[in-house]
Design an enzyme around this catalytic site. Structure first.
Site, PDB file in Angstrom:
ATOM      1  N   GLY A 164      61.412 -31.862 -17.199  1.00  0.00           N
ATOM      2  CA  GLY A 164      60.298 -30.934 -15.828  1.00  0.00           C
ATOM      3  C   GLY A 164      59.886 -29.713 -16.443  1.00  0.00           C
ATOM      4  N   HIS A 208      55.322 -27.221 -29.995  1.00  0.00           N
ATOM      5  CA  HIS A 208      55.819 -28.338 -29.312  1.00  0.00           C
ATOM      6  C   HIS A 208      54.509 -29.781 -30.630  1.00  0.00           C
ATOM      7  CE1 HIS A 208      57.637 -31.636 -26.305  1.00  0.00           C
ATOM      8  NE2 HIS A 208      56.329 -32.001 -26.780  1.00  0.00           N
ATOM      9  N   ARG A 291      60.942 -43.945 -23.551  1.00  0.00           N
ATOM     10  CA  ARG A 291      59.594 -44.277 -22.195  1.00  0.00           C
ATOM     11  C   ARG A 291      58.618 -43.638 -23.173  1.00  0.00           C
ATOM     12  NH1 ARG A 291      57.282 -39.690 -20.393  1.00  0.00           N
ATOM     13  NH2 ARG A 291      58.697 -38.696 -20.163  1.00  0.00           N
ATOM     14  N   VAL A 294      52.856 -39.567 -20.793  1.00  0.00           N
ATOM     15  CA  VAL A 294      51.624 -39.840 -20.415  1.00  0.00           C
ATOM     16  C   VAL A 294      50.316 -39.515 -21.226  1.00  0.00           C
ATOM     17  CG1 VAL A 294      50.262 -38.231 -18.989  1.00  0.00           C
ATOM     18  CG2 VAL A 294      52.383 -38.395 -18.437  1.00  0.00           C
ATOM     19  N   ARG A 337      44.698 -33.612 -19.235  1.00  0.00           N
ATOM     20  CA  ARG A 337      45.246 -34.393 -17.765  1.00  0.00           C
ATOM     21  C   ARG A 337      44.834 -33.656 -16.932  1.00  0.00           C
ATOM     22  NH1 ARG A 337      52.202 -34.730 -18.903  1.00  0.00           N
ATOM     23  NH2 ARG A 337      51.893 -34.827 -20.355  1.00  0.00           N
TER      24      ARG A 337
HETATM   25  P1  ADP Z   1      62.289 -30.817 -19.962  1.00  0.00           P
HETATM   26  O1  ADP Z   1      62.943 -31.965 -20.879  1.00  0.00           O
HETATM   27  O2  ADP Z   1      62.615 -30.031 -19.773  1.00  0.00           O
HETATM   28  O3  ADP Z   1      61.109 -30.564 -20.124  1.00  0.00           O
HETATM   29  P2  ADP Z   1      62.594 -29.806 -23.016  1.00  0.00           P
HETATM   30  O4  ADP Z   1      64.485 -29.205 -23.386  1.00  0.00           O
HETATM   31  O5  ADP Z   1      61.517 -30.712 -23.167  1.00  0.00           O
HETATM   32  O6  ADP Z   1      62.910 -30.260 -21.706  1.00  0.00           O
HETATM   33  O7  ADP Z   1      61.709 -28.239 -22.976  1.00  0.00           O
HETATM   34  C1  ADP Z   1      61.142 -28.102 -22.088  1.00  0.00           C
HETATM   35  C2  ADP Z   1      59.899 -27.218 -23.208  1.00  0.00           C
HETATM   36  O8  ADP Z   1      60.184 -25.757 -22.797  1.00  0.00           O
HETATM   37  C3  ADP Z   1      59.438 -27.041 -24.240  1.00  0.00           C
HETATM   38  O9  ADP Z   1      58.373 -27.591 -24.783  1.00  0.00           O
HETATM   39  C4  ADP Z   1      59.519 -25.556 -24.982  1.00  0.00           C
HETATM   40  O10 ADP Z   1      58.208 -24.863 -24.351  1.00  0.00           O
HETATM   41  C5  ADP Z   1      60.431 -25.003 -24.231  1.00  0.00           C
HETATM   42  N1  ADP Z   1      61.774 -24.480 -24.531  1.00  0.00           N
HETATM   43  C6  ADP Z   1      63.251 -25.803 -24.927  1.00  0.00           C
HETATM   44  N2  ADP Z   1      63.876 -25.162 -25.808  1.00  0.00           N
HETATM   45  C7  ADP Z   1      63.092 -23.859 -26.081  1.00  0.00           C
HETATM   46  C8  ADP Z   1      63.829 -23.047 -27.015  1.00  0.00           C
HETATM   47  N3  ADP Z   1      64.942 -23.781 -28.122  1.00  0.00           N
HETATM   48  N4  ADP Z   1      63.072 -22.358 -27.722  1.00  0.00           N
HETATM   49  C9  ADP Z   1      61.192 -21.872 -27.186  1.00  0.00           C
HETATM   50  N5  ADP Z   1      61.016 -22.825 -26.248  1.00  0.00           N
HETATM   51  C10 ADP Z   1      61.822 -24.018 -25.690  1.00  0.00           C
END
Ligand code: ADP
Length: 448
Positions: A164, A208, A291, A294, A337
């Site tokens: 999250g 992303h 899983r 959304v 969303r």
């Molecule tokens: P969570 O499980 O909390 O969602 P994620 O690892 O999927 O964590 O990261 C969520 C968001 O955080 C990513 O979509 C991006 O926006 C930002 N983020 C994560 N890692 C990086 C990184 N190495 N550099 C820049 N942004 C990051």
């Protein structure tokens, strides 16, 4: 095939699963908290069981109550939806011990991918490109400093148990590092009960982009293309589209093929999503969600597949019904969303929905459990519906989205519909020219 499935969730996703079951001729059992007695998923299910009081920890996260509900109703399988128990390996194990099928991957796969460090290690070993960073966790500031010097600033400190978007801190230089590490550790401990953190190179302007996969647990896996989920607020996705405006077919085949081969090797069962940051034509793995997501409908729109039905089929033991060659992509889809929140301040706006009118027409899909007179409880996520629009190309999709939003009426509570109307007027959005920071910058500009 199963005869009866219990849906361990609420809201739009419970309804989504219910619809898939009904088309397959499977009986459904809804579970609900006392706050959700009047919810749409309860009204539409064949049977329902109240599993506890409003607080999620006492109801939707209450494993003994859910197992009892299965036993009382004779449900043979449980679909966990997303959130709640969907990535809880222990839940999957307990169901197995009770001879109830968890619709999803093995507890082992959930556990590995739920630990971000293990996940990264596994991804790397399977040939998936990862963000440069620490090999494992970092326990001390000294260790962090060493890694950061190696990979170069800026760096991001992330919680091993993260989710999250919480517990992440960016350090732009060495003097930021100490505070970043200790705040990340404290926040992680508070949010997840586990203060372990790791370090990654902080990417400045990535998109992303995530790849949807489907495996049968028998060594077959396919990819269903990508979704671009760069438009985020506080690391939470707001708008998702398929395909990504940034990828071409060759790039899609390349990264998709690599991920599908990795999942086949892992013997992965069910649907899963491999999330990447994408910058300068390179993909960097950040995490895997084991899983349904959304945003899965945008993939359904461009592939014509029902992902929930595919999940149920492989969970019942059927091998994959398709090969990679069978998967054809057509058109473009966007999901918005819609939350019950003020569109400027994002303050939640629970309460009675006096009336609701959903848009319709060609290429418009609504996944929502709202109805006129429904009272949105204050206890859960503020997502009240998803508007998914399909067009033969991105231009048509955007035109249709504009039209659909203009028809969408919700009275009695505030919603984020106006935010999407504003976004559609932005040149960058029209051009598909955005990264993961775009939305935050837009919101900051418009707040002042
Ligand atoms: P969570 O499980 O909390 O969602 P994620 O690892 O999927 O964590 O990261 C969520 C968001 O955080 C990513 O979509 C991006 O926006 C930002 N983020 C994560 N890692 C990086 C990184 N190495 N550099 C820049 N942004 C990051």
């Amino acid at each position: 095939m199963f005869e009866k499935i219990l849906i361990a969730n609420r809201g739009e996703i419970a309804l989504r699963v219910l619809r898939a079951c009904r088309e397959l001729g499977i009986h459904t059992v809804a579970v609900h908290s006392t706050a959700d007695a009047d919810a749409m998923h309860v009204k539409l299910a064949d049977e329902s069981v109240c599993i506890g009081p409003p607080a999620a920890k006492d109801s939707y996260l209450n494993i003994p109550a859910i197992v009892s509900a299965c036993e009382i109703t004779g449900a043979e399988a449980v679909h966990p939806g997303y959130g709640f128990l969907s990535e809880n390996a222990r839940f999957a194990e307990i169901l197995t011990e009770h001879d109830i099928k968890f619709i999803g991957p093995s507890a082992e796969n959930i556990r590995t991918m739920g630990d971000k460090i293990e996940a990264k290690r596994t991804a790397k070993a399977l040939g998936i490109p990862v963000v440069p960073g620490s090999e494992g966790g970092v326990a001390t500031v000294d260790e962090a400093r060493k890694v950061a010097r190696d990979i170069g600033y800026p760096v991001i400190i992330k919680a091993t148990a993260g989710g999250g978007g919480r517990g992440m801190k960016v350090a732009r230089n060495e003097s930021d590092l100490e505070v970043a590490v200790s705040t990340a550790q404290t926040e992680a401990k508070a949010a997840f009960g586990n203060g372990d953190v790791y370090i990654e190179k902080y990417l400045e302007k990535p998109r992303h982009i995530e790849i949807q996969v489907l495996g049968d647990g028998k060594g077959n896996a396919v990819h269903l293309g990508e979704r671009d989920c760069s438009l985020q607020r506080r690391h939470q996705k707001v708008w998702e589209e398929a395909h990504s405006p940034a990828l071409n077919a060759q790039q899609r085949d390349e990264i998709g093929g690599r991920v599908a081969r990795a999942m086949a090797k892992l013997g992965y069962e069910g649907v899963g999503t491999i999330e990447f940051l994408y910058e300068n034509n390179e993909f960097y793995f950040i995490e895997m969600n084991t899983r349904l997501q959304v945003e899965h409908p945008v993939t359904e729109m461009i592939t014509g597949l029902d992902l929930v039905q595919e999940q149920i089929r492989v969970a019942s033991g059927s091998p994959l019904a398709m090969t990679q060659e069978d998967i054809q992509f057509a058109g473009h889809a966007i999901e918005c969303r819609i939350n019950a929140e003020n569109a400027q301040t994002f303050t939640p706006s629970p309460g009675r929905v006096d009336s609701v009118h959903f848009p319709g027409g060609l290429g418009v899909r609504i996944d929502s459990a709202l109805y006129s007179g429904y009272r949105i409880p204050p206890y859960y996520d503020s997502l009240i519906g998803k508007l998914i629009v399909f067009g033969k190309n991105r231009t048509e999709c955007m035109m249709r989205l504009r039209r659909a939003l203009s028809e969408f009426v919700v009275e009695g509570v505030e919603t984020t519909i106006p935010l999407f109307q504003r976004l559609l007027a932005e040149t960058d959005i029209i051009d598909g020219n955005y990264d993961i920071h775009w939305l935050e910058k837009f919101l900051a500009r418009n707040a002042s």
